[in-house]
Design a protein around this motif. Structure first.
Motif, PDB file in Angstrom:
ATOM      1  N   GLY A 101      -5.056  -2.357   6.419  1.00  0.00           N
ATOM      2  CA  GLY A 101      -3.797  -2.543   6.096  1.00  0.00           C
ATOM      3  C   GLY A 101      -2.644  -1.352   6.741  1.00  0.00           C
ATOM      4  O   GLY A 101      -3.528  -0.992   6.840  1.00  0.00           O
ATOM      5  N   THR A 102      -1.620  -1.627   6.675  1.00  0.00           N
ATOM      6  CA  THR A 102      -0.730  -0.515   6.982  1.00  0.00           C
ATOM      7  C   THR A 102      -0.439  -0.282   5.143  1.00  0.00           C
ATOM      8  O   THR A 102       0.311  -0.859   5.153  1.00  0.00           O
ATOM      9  CB  THR A 102       0.582  -1.462   8.595  1.00  0.00           C
ATOM     10  OG1 THR A 102      -0.263  -1.564   9.024  1.00  0.00           O
ATOM     11  CG2 THR A 102       1.607   0.009   8.644  1.00  0.00           C
ATOM     12  N   PHE A 103      -0.006   1.225   6.000  1.00  0.00           N
ATOM     13  CA  PHE A 103       1.043   2.128   4.258  1.00  0.00           C
ATOM     14  C   PHE A 103       2.608   0.785   3.738  1.00  0.00           C
ATOM     15  O   PHE A 103       3.254   1.552   5.508  1.00  0.00           O
ATOM     16  CB  PHE A 103       0.763   3.796   4.473  1.00  0.00           C
ATOM     17  CG  PHE A 103      -0.467   3.656   3.871  1.00  0.00           C
ATOM     18  CD1 PHE A 103      -0.763   3.796   2.325  1.00  0.00           C
ATOM     19  CD2 PHE A 103      -1.596   4.384   5.226  1.00  0.00           C
ATOM     20  CE1 PHE A 103      -1.891   3.765   2.422  1.00  0.00           C
ATOM     21  CE2 PHE A 103      -2.852   4.782   4.319  1.00  0.00           C
ATOM     22  CZ  PHE A 103      -2.855   4.479   3.287  1.00  0.00           C
ATOM     23  N   SER A 109      -3.918   9.164   8.406  1.00  0.00           N
ATOM     24  CA  SER A 109      -3.629   7.848   7.404  1.00  0.00           C
ATOM     25  C   SER A 109      -3.577   6.718   8.653  1.00  0.00           C
ATOM     26  O   SER A 109      -4.302   5.162   8.375  1.00  0.00           O
ATOM     27  CB  SER A 109      -1.550   8.060   7.105  1.00  0.00           C
ATOM     28  OG  SER A 109      -1.310   8.914   6.739  1.00  0.00           O
ATOM     29  N   GLU A 110      -3.731   6.998   9.620  1.00  0.00           N
ATOM     30  CA  GLU A 110      -4.035   5.991  10.673  1.00  0.00           C
ATOM     31  C   GLU A 110      -5.412   5.097  10.547  1.00  0.00           C
ATOM     32  O   GLU A 110      -5.559   4.199  10.902  1.00  0.00           O
ATOM     33  CB  GLU A 110      -3.488   6.511  12.141  1.00  0.00           C
ATOM     34  CG  GLU A 110      -1.967   6.957  12.360  1.00  0.00           C
ATOM     35  CD  GLU A 110      -1.749   8.577  11.355  1.00  0.00           C
ATOM     36  OE1 GLU A 110      -2.350   8.762  11.423  1.00  0.00           O
ATOM     37  OE2 GLU A 110      -0.396   8.118  11.864  1.00  0.00           O
ATOM     38  N   LEU A 115       0.963  -1.092  -0.030  1.00  0.00           N
ATOM     39  CA  LEU A 115      -0.350   0.087   0.018  1.00  0.00           C
ATOM     40  C   LEU A 115       0.940   1.151  -0.048  1.00  0.00           C
ATOM     41  O   LEU A 115       1.690   1.683   0.768  1.00  0.00           O
ATOM     42  CB  LEU A 115      -1.128  -0.235   1.708  1.00  0.00           C
ATOM     43  CG  LEU A 115      -2.101  -1.126   1.324  1.00  0.00           C
ATOM     44  CD1 LEU A 115      -2.686  -0.755   2.426  1.00  0.00           C
ATOM     45  CD2 LEU A 115      -3.317  -0.971   0.094  1.00  0.00           C
ATOM     46  N   ILE A 116       0.825   1.862  -1.210  1.00  0.00           N
ATOM     47  CA  ILE A 116       1.073   3.732  -0.755  1.00  0.00           C
ATOM     48  C   ILE A 116       0.568   4.288  -0.753  1.00  0.00           C
ATOM     49  O   ILE A 116      -0.379   4.492  -1.946  1.00  0.00           O
ATOM     50  CB  ILE A 116       1.894   3.311  -2.476  1.00  0.00           C
ATOM     51  CG1 ILE A 116       3.055   2.244  -2.882  1.00  0.00           C
ATOM     52  CG2 ILE A 116       3.175   4.927  -2.870  1.00  0.00           C
ATOM     53  CD1 ILE A 116       4.383   1.744  -1.506  1.00  0.00           C
ATOM     54  N   GLU A 117       0.842   5.184  -0.034  1.00  0.00           N
ATOM     55  CA  GLU A 117       0.716   5.862  -0.340  1.00  0.00           C
ATOM     56  C   GLU A 117       1.421   7.814  -0.701  1.00  0.00           C
ATOM     57  O   GLU A 117       2.175   8.635  -0.472  1.00  0.00           O
ATOM     58  CB  GLU A 117      -0.318   6.940   1.132  1.00  0.00           C
ATOM     59  CG  GLU A 117      -0.826   8.277   1.440  1.00  0.00           C
ATOM     60  CD  GLU A 117      -1.183   8.529   2.877  1.00  0.00           C
ATOM     61  OE1 GLU A 117      -1.829   9.700   3.341  1.00  0.00           O
ATOM     62  OE2 GLU A 117      -0.502   7.880   4.165  1.00  0.00           O
ATOM     63  N   ASN A 118       0.020   8.437  -2.041  1.00  0.00           N
ATOM     64  CA  ASN A 118       0.821   9.366  -2.003  1.00  0.00           C
ATOM     65  C   ASN A 118       0.672  10.697  -1.555  1.00  0.00           C
ATOM     66  O   ASN A 118      -1.571  10.860  -1.221  1.00  0.00           O
ATOM     67  CB  ASN A 118       0.849   9.226  -4.025  1.00  0.00           C
ATOM     68  CG  ASN A 118       1.646  10.302  -4.941  1.00  0.00           C
ATOM     69  OD1 ASN A 118       2.412  10.666  -4.143  1.00  0.00           O
ATOM     70  ND2 ASN A 118       1.264  10.677  -6.057  1.00  0.00           N
ATOM     71  N   ARG A 119       0.829  11.782  -2.079  1.00  0.00           N
ATOM     72  CA  ARG A 119       0.452  13.092  -1.123  1.00  0.00           C
ATOM     73  C   ARG A 119       0.791  12.892  -0.484  1.00  0.00           C
ATOM     74  O   ARG A 119      -0.662  13.715   0.236  1.00  0.00           O
ATOM     75  CB  ARG A 119      -0.762  13.258  -2.929  1.00  0.00           C
ATOM     76  CG  ARG A 119      -0.248  13.613  -3.707  1.00  0.00           C
ATOM     77  CD  ARG A 119      -1.960  14.183  -4.391  1.00  0.00           C
ATOM     78  NE  ARG A 119      -1.113  13.472  -6.161  1.00  0.00           N
ATOM     79  CZ  ARG A 119      -2.604  13.712  -6.639  1.00  0.00           C
ATOM     80  NH1 ARG A 119      -4.366  13.703  -6.425  1.00  0.00           N
ATOM     81  NH2 ARG A 119      -2.806  13.502  -8.331  1.00  0.00           N
ATOM     82  N   ALA A 120       0.887  12.046   0.514  1.00  0.00           N
ATOM     83  CA  ALA A 120       0.579  12.366   2.000  1.00  0.00           C
ATOM     84  C   ALA A 120       1.155  13.391   2.732  1.00  0.00           C
ATOM     85  O   ALA A 120       1.379  14.127   2.442  1.00  0.00           O
ATOM     86  CB  ALA A 120       1.972  11.009   2.273  1.00  0.00           C
ATOM     87  N   GLY A 121       0.183  14.328   3.543  1.00  0.00           N
ATOM     88  CA  GLY A 121       0.279  15.627   4.038  1.00  0.00           C
ATOM     89  C   GLY A 121      -0.308  16.579   3.531  1.00  0.00           C
ATOM     90  O   GLY A 121      -0.569  17.529   4.121  1.00  0.00           O
ATOM     91  N   SER A 122      -1.054  15.829   2.536  1.00  0.00           N
ATOM     92  CA  SER A 122      -1.885  17.031   1.963  1.00  0.00           C
ATOM     93  C   SER A 122      -3.025  17.536   2.615  1.00  0.00           C
ATOM     94  O   SER A 122      -3.512  18.183   2.161  1.00  0.00           O
ATOM     95  CB  SER A 122      -1.882  16.480   0.539  1.00  0.00           C
ATOM     96  OG  SER A 122      -2.804  15.575   0.159  1.00  0.00           O
TER      97      SER A 122
END
Length: 278
Positions: free
Chosen positions: A205-207, A196-197, A183-190
């Motif tokens: 599932g976990t990133f 995310s948690e 699992l890949i989170e793109n634009r994290a923090g936007s």
């Protein structure tokens, strides 16, 4: 029976358009090649593939042309005749481009692409598959062949989160092993509303990796037609892509790649074919 695979196949997949799938495919390929591996990137977003446009490349070599020659001259067929080499400074990797015409995209046969990936590209250490955002028969076949599924999504607004969860749930229902899915989170923090948690609890599932939000660096890379490591080498996004490539190569280095054991248990597409024609 256990079959040994000599390389690693990484599918880059998403169920939502515009989440950075092609950006991920190109920069992951560049990171792997930068680490010294032989890499081939297949643009399997057959109707709207953008790998060649991103890298400012132009060629008549396409997967459609490769298929025509393969079907008519299989005994002398060489996949390298249809690969486009991308070179920039010390970086080199190969691309099998998507068809140039929409009409040609409808002629691509799943069985042919499976042979390209499973047989004719075996001398590459890593094969990266840029898939389109749907559960098509081609995508399911490629997910079956993949060593790893890099499932990319954004969680900055509710419709995107919904698509991300629906797609992930489908992957689990199709019985792809959770350890195979990254699992890949793109634009994290936007985003500021959805954490995310909370998403991880929702998904179950976990990133595996988070790519920081950096529109300026991503846009500069696209405008210049070069991977982020060259257009914005000091950006956090560039560093994050190199870290992602490093995480894959640390686990699947050249020698362990040759020892990866693929169980003969079949994926969803293969099981479906067996049920229909077996």
């Amino acid at each position: 029976m256990v079959a040994r695979r000599k390389n690693v196949i990484i599918s880059v997949f998403s169920t939502t358009p515009g989440v950075g799938k092609t950006l991920t495919s190109i920069n992951l390929s560049a990171g792997l090649a930068y680490d010294g591996y032989k890499v081939c990137l297949l643009d399997l977003d057959l109707q709207f593939g953008d790998v060649m446009n991103y890298l400012r490349l132009n060629s008549d070599r396409t997967i459609a042309r490769a298929q025509r020659v393969f079907k008519n001259f299989s005994s002398t067929f060489n996949i390298r005749d249809f690969l486009v080499r991308y070179s920039y400074k010390q970086l080199n990797f190969y691309i099998l481009p998507a068809p140039r015409l929409v009409h040609d995209s409808y002629q691509i046969e799943v069985a042919t692409v499976m042979q390209f990936v499973d047989k004719y590209l075996q001398d590459f250490d890593f094969i990266v598959l840029d898939l389109n955002p749907m559960f098509s028969s081609l995508n399911l076949a490629m997910l079956d062949l993949s060593t790893l599924i890099t499932y990319v999504g954004t969680i900055d607004f509710l419709p995107a989160l919904k698509n991300f969860k629906v797609g992930y749930d489908a992957l689990i229902r199709f019985e792809y092993e959770e350890q195979k899915i990254r699992l890949i989170e793109n634009r994290a923090g936007s985003q500021k509303v959805i954490k995310s948690e909370d998403v991880e609890r929702l998904l179950g599932g976990t990133f595996y990796h988070r790519l920081p939000n950096d529109f300026i660096s991503a846009n500069k890379s696209i405008e210049e037609g070069v991977p982020l490591m060259f257009s914005s080498p000091t950006s956090e996004l560039s560093k994050s892509f190199l870290e992602l490539a490093s995480r894959y190569t640390n686990k699947y280095t050249i020698e362990p790649v040759r020892e990866i054991e693929q169980q003969t248990s079949k994926g969803f597409f293969s099981r479906t074919l067996d049920a229909l024609f077996g």
